[in-house]
Design a protein around this motif. Sequence first.
Motif, PDB file in Angstrom:
ATOM      1  N   ARG A 141      -6.591  13.029 -20.624  1.00  0.00           N
ATOM      2  CA  ARG A 141      -5.614  13.492 -21.614  1.00  0.00           C
ATOM      3  C   ARG A 141      -5.507  12.513 -22.790  1.00  0.00           C
ATOM      4  O   ARG A 141      -5.382  12.922 -23.946  1.00  0.00           O
ATOM      5  CB  ARG A 141      -4.256  13.692 -20.963  1.00  0.00           C
ATOM      6  CG  ARG A 141      -3.212  14.228 -21.938  1.00  0.00           C
ATOM      7  CD  ARG A 141      -1.926  14.592 -21.242  1.00  0.00           C
ATOM      8  NE  ARG A 141      -0.937  15.142 -22.175  1.00  0.00           N
ATOM      9  CZ  ARG A 141       0.252  15.594 -21.824  1.00  0.00           C
ATOM     10  NH1 ARG A 141       0.599  15.576 -20.542  1.00  0.00           N
ATOM     11  NH2 ARG A 141       1.076  16.074 -22.724  1.00  0.00           N
ATOM     12  N   LYS A 142      -5.573  11.226 -22.487  1.00  0.00           N
ATOM     13  CA  LYS A 142      -5.505  10.215 -23.541  1.00  0.00           C
ATOM     14  C   LYS A 142      -6.688  10.342 -24.490  1.00  0.00           C
ATOM     15  O   LYS A 142      -6.540  10.175 -25.712  1.00  0.00           O
ATOM     16  CB  LYS A 142      -5.481   8.825 -22.908  1.00  0.00           C
ATOM     17  CG  LYS A 142      -5.433   7.682 -23.907  1.00  0.00           C
ATOM     18  CD  LYS A 142      -5.408   6.345 -23.189  1.00  0.00           C
ATOM     19  CE  LYS A 142      -5.423   5.185 -24.182  1.00  0.00           C
ATOM     20  NZ  LYS A 142      -5.435   3.869 -23.477  1.00  0.00           N
TER      21      LYS A 142
ATOM     22  N   LYS B 125      -0.278  17.869  -9.474  1.00  0.00           N
ATOM     23  CA  LYS B 125      -0.003  16.608 -10.166  1.00  0.00           C
ATOM     24  C   LYS B 125      -1.064  16.343 -11.234  1.00  0.00           C
ATOM     25  O   LYS B 125      -0.749  15.899 -12.343  1.00  0.00           O
ATOM     26  CB  LYS B 125       0.053  15.455  -9.175  1.00  0.00           C
ATOM     27  CG  LYS B 125       0.425  14.116  -9.809  1.00  0.00           C
ATOM     28  CD  LYS B 125       0.706  13.066  -8.773  1.00  0.00           C
ATOM     29  CE  LYS B 125       1.011  11.712  -9.416  1.00  0.00           C
ATOM     30  NZ  LYS B 125       2.132  11.798 -10.381  1.00  0.00           N
ATOM     31  N   ALA B 126      -2.325  16.624 -10.923  1.00  0.00           N
ATOM     32  CA  ALA B 126      -3.396  16.429 -11.899  1.00  0.00           C
ATOM     33  C   ALA B 126      -3.182  17.318 -13.116  1.00  0.00           C
ATOM     34  O   ALA B 126      -3.399  16.903 -14.259  1.00  0.00           O
ATOM     35  CB  ALA B 126      -4.748  16.721 -11.253  1.00  0.00           C
TER      36      ALA B 126
ATOM     37  N   ASP C 174      -6.203   8.189 -11.565  1.00  0.00           N
ATOM     38  CA  ASP C 174      -5.730   8.075 -12.942  1.00  0.00           C
ATOM     39  C   ASP C 174      -6.718   8.666 -13.943  1.00  0.00           C
ATOM     40  O   ASP C 174      -6.482   8.603 -15.151  1.00  0.00           O
ATOM     41  CB  ASP C 174      -5.465   6.609 -13.283  1.00  0.00           C
ATOM     42  CG  ASP C 174      -4.266   6.048 -12.537  1.00  0.00           C
ATOM     43  OD1 ASP C 174      -3.410   6.844 -12.096  1.00  0.00           O
ATOM     44  OD2 ASP C 174      -4.177   4.816 -12.383  1.00  0.00           O
TER      45      ASP C 174
ATOM     46  N   GLU D 178      -0.355  18.387 -14.233  1.00  0.00           N
ATOM     47  CA  GLU D 178       0.744  17.800 -15.002  1.00  0.00           C
ATOM     48  C   GLU D 178       0.239  16.647 -15.863  1.00  0.00           C
ATOM     49  O   GLU D 178       0.611  16.510 -17.032  1.00  0.00           O
ATOM     50  CB  GLU D 178       1.849  17.335 -14.054  1.00  0.00           C
ATOM     51  CG  GLU D 178       2.587  18.475 -13.375  1.00  0.00           C
ATOM     52  CD  GLU D 178       3.567  17.990 -12.316  1.00  0.00           C
ATOM     53  OE1 GLU D 178       3.442  16.815 -11.876  1.00  0.00           O
ATOM     54  OE2 GLU D 178       4.436  18.785 -11.907  1.00  0.00           O
ATOM     55  N   ASP D 179      -0.636  15.813 -15.294  1.00  0.00           N
ATOM     56  CA  ASP D 179      -1.222  14.704 -16.054  1.00  0.00           C
ATOM     57  C   ASP D 179      -1.991  15.211 -17.267  1.00  0.00           C
ATOM     58  O   ASP D 179      -2.009  14.571 -18.324  1.00  0.00           O
ATOM     59  CB  ASP D 179      -2.173  13.893 -15.174  1.00  0.00           C
ATOM     60  CG  ASP D 179      -1.460  13.094 -14.093  1.00  0.00           C
ATOM     61  OD1 ASP D 179      -0.213  12.996 -14.136  1.00  0.00           O
ATOM     62  OD2 ASP D 179      -2.160  12.571 -13.205  1.00  0.00           O
TER      63      ASP D 179
ATOM     64  N   TYR E  15      -7.797  13.006  -6.548  1.00  0.00           N
ATOM     65  CA  TYR E  15      -6.799  12.608  -7.537  1.00  0.00           C
ATOM     66  C   TYR E  15      -6.893  11.113  -7.816  1.00  0.00           C
ATOM     67  O   TYR E  15      -7.037  10.298  -6.911  1.00  0.00           O
ATOM     68  CB  TYR E  15      -5.386  12.938  -7.064  1.00  0.00           C
ATOM     69  CG  TYR E  15      -4.356  12.552  -8.095  1.00  0.00           C
ATOM     70  CD1 TYR E  15      -4.115  13.374  -9.190  1.00  0.00           C
ATOM     71  CD2 TYR E  15      -3.689  11.329  -8.021  1.00  0.00           C
ATOM     72  CE1 TYR E  15      -3.209  13.004 -10.177  1.00  0.00           C
ATOM     73  CE2 TYR E  15      -2.787  10.956  -8.997  1.00  0.00           C
ATOM     74  CZ  TYR E  15      -2.549  11.790 -10.080  1.00  0.00           C
ATOM     75  OH  TYR E  15      -1.676  11.415 -11.058  1.00  0.00           O
TER      76      TYR E  15
ATOM     77  N   LYS F 196      -5.064  11.221 -16.364  1.00  0.00           N
ATOM     78  CA  LYS F 196      -4.297  10.634 -17.451  1.00  0.00           C
ATOM     79  C   LYS F 196      -5.230  10.109 -18.537  1.00  0.00           C
ATOM     80  O   LYS F 196      -4.931  10.208 -19.735  1.00  0.00           O
ATOM     81  CB  LYS F 196      -3.415   9.506 -16.909  1.00  0.00           C
ATOM     82  CG  LYS F 196      -2.337   9.981 -15.954  1.00  0.00           C
ATOM     83  CD  LYS F 196      -1.534   8.804 -15.399  1.00  0.00           C
ATOM     84  CE  LYS F 196      -0.479   9.300 -14.410  1.00  0.00           C
ATOM     85  NZ  LYS F 196       0.273   8.165 -13.803  1.00  0.00           N
TER      86      LYS F 196
END
Length: 371
Positions: free
Chosen positions: A274-275, A306-307, A268, A309-310, A266, A271
């Motif tokens: 997704r961006k 958590k990943a 960033d 969800e990101d 895990y 995130k």
Amino acid sequence: MKHKTLLTIMTLTILTGCGTQVTRLENPDRKETNKPYQNLFPSHFVGNGPHHVNDDLDLLKPHEKKVIKHALFDPVPSHKYSKTFGFNYSDLVYSDIHLDANKRGELTWLGHASFLIQQMNSDALVTDPVFNEFDGFLGWLGQQVSPSFVRQGEAVVKASQLPFVSGVLISHNHFDHLSNTTLNQFHQNTHLYLPLDNSEDVDYSSGPITEMDWYTQTQHNQTSVHFLPSNHNSARGVLDANESLWGSWMLDDGQYKVYFAGDTGYSDVFKDIRKQVGAMDVCLMPIIAYHEGKRSVHMSPEDAIKAAEDLGCKIFVPWGYGTWTLGCEHANEPLRRLELEIGQTQPNFIVSKLKMGESLNYHHLLQSLKG
């Protein structure tokens, strides 16, 4: 790095020693491309932990506890107990496996990191197929050194049963994800997709090969194939650590985005993905081999949730458990720990746990969510 980078690629065509055509897609905007390769984002986990309140929990039942002595040279021992005592491989095998070339919007878990993904546009691809023991002398040697490198049971499907598959996606070159023996059992003209510099590790002549950089994309029939980063590493031998790239894959058939994480820790990176490419409809996420220092390159069930969800996932499908015992945990632990995390956090997506050979029609499930 902007989204347009996905369309700004450098294409090179080379020939391997056996004459196979290799197309290489490089991302000219990505910095730090010199070898050895490095992860884009630092891990959230340093040292041996514990990294999470669940790390110290004992999730084994009394009849599963068999204290063992660690083998002197075993590189992946259990923490205290046998990793397979009380585990039954057949309990994870689906009893009514049904392969059908005409399925649409459906995926089938084939064991460990391998999925058959049959999209709405009729394209069918497979991730990280390893349907045999590990390749070559090093694979054989690993099995002699540690039972962790020996399959717990026969693969539920063979490549010869998948003549309708037109593409194979490999996340990295570790032996449990890249098998030349399995690759060469796919039918002729099957397109092989690899991370950069992985063609040196394959002996493949059944079809074209495309090597891809992080944040590049190509077209496979009617499907947009995206190669994306992950937090991991690579090595096929003793002296080639991180000389080839690793990563994750996303398939976009115009209606759904299916994301396959490969092995990853895990960070960033999710995130950022997704961006760059948007939220995912289906996420295929690993949940094994997460103890202590391995947490930087593998995800615990908590990390995987958590990943997801990101990534904005709508459906979460876990994988990795049961085929080999490549982590320190007992084979029964990952799913129990996943159940615990679901109860603790109540994620806002569907979690679908599959048996090997079991299918999930994500199209029908996602349509039902719309009411």
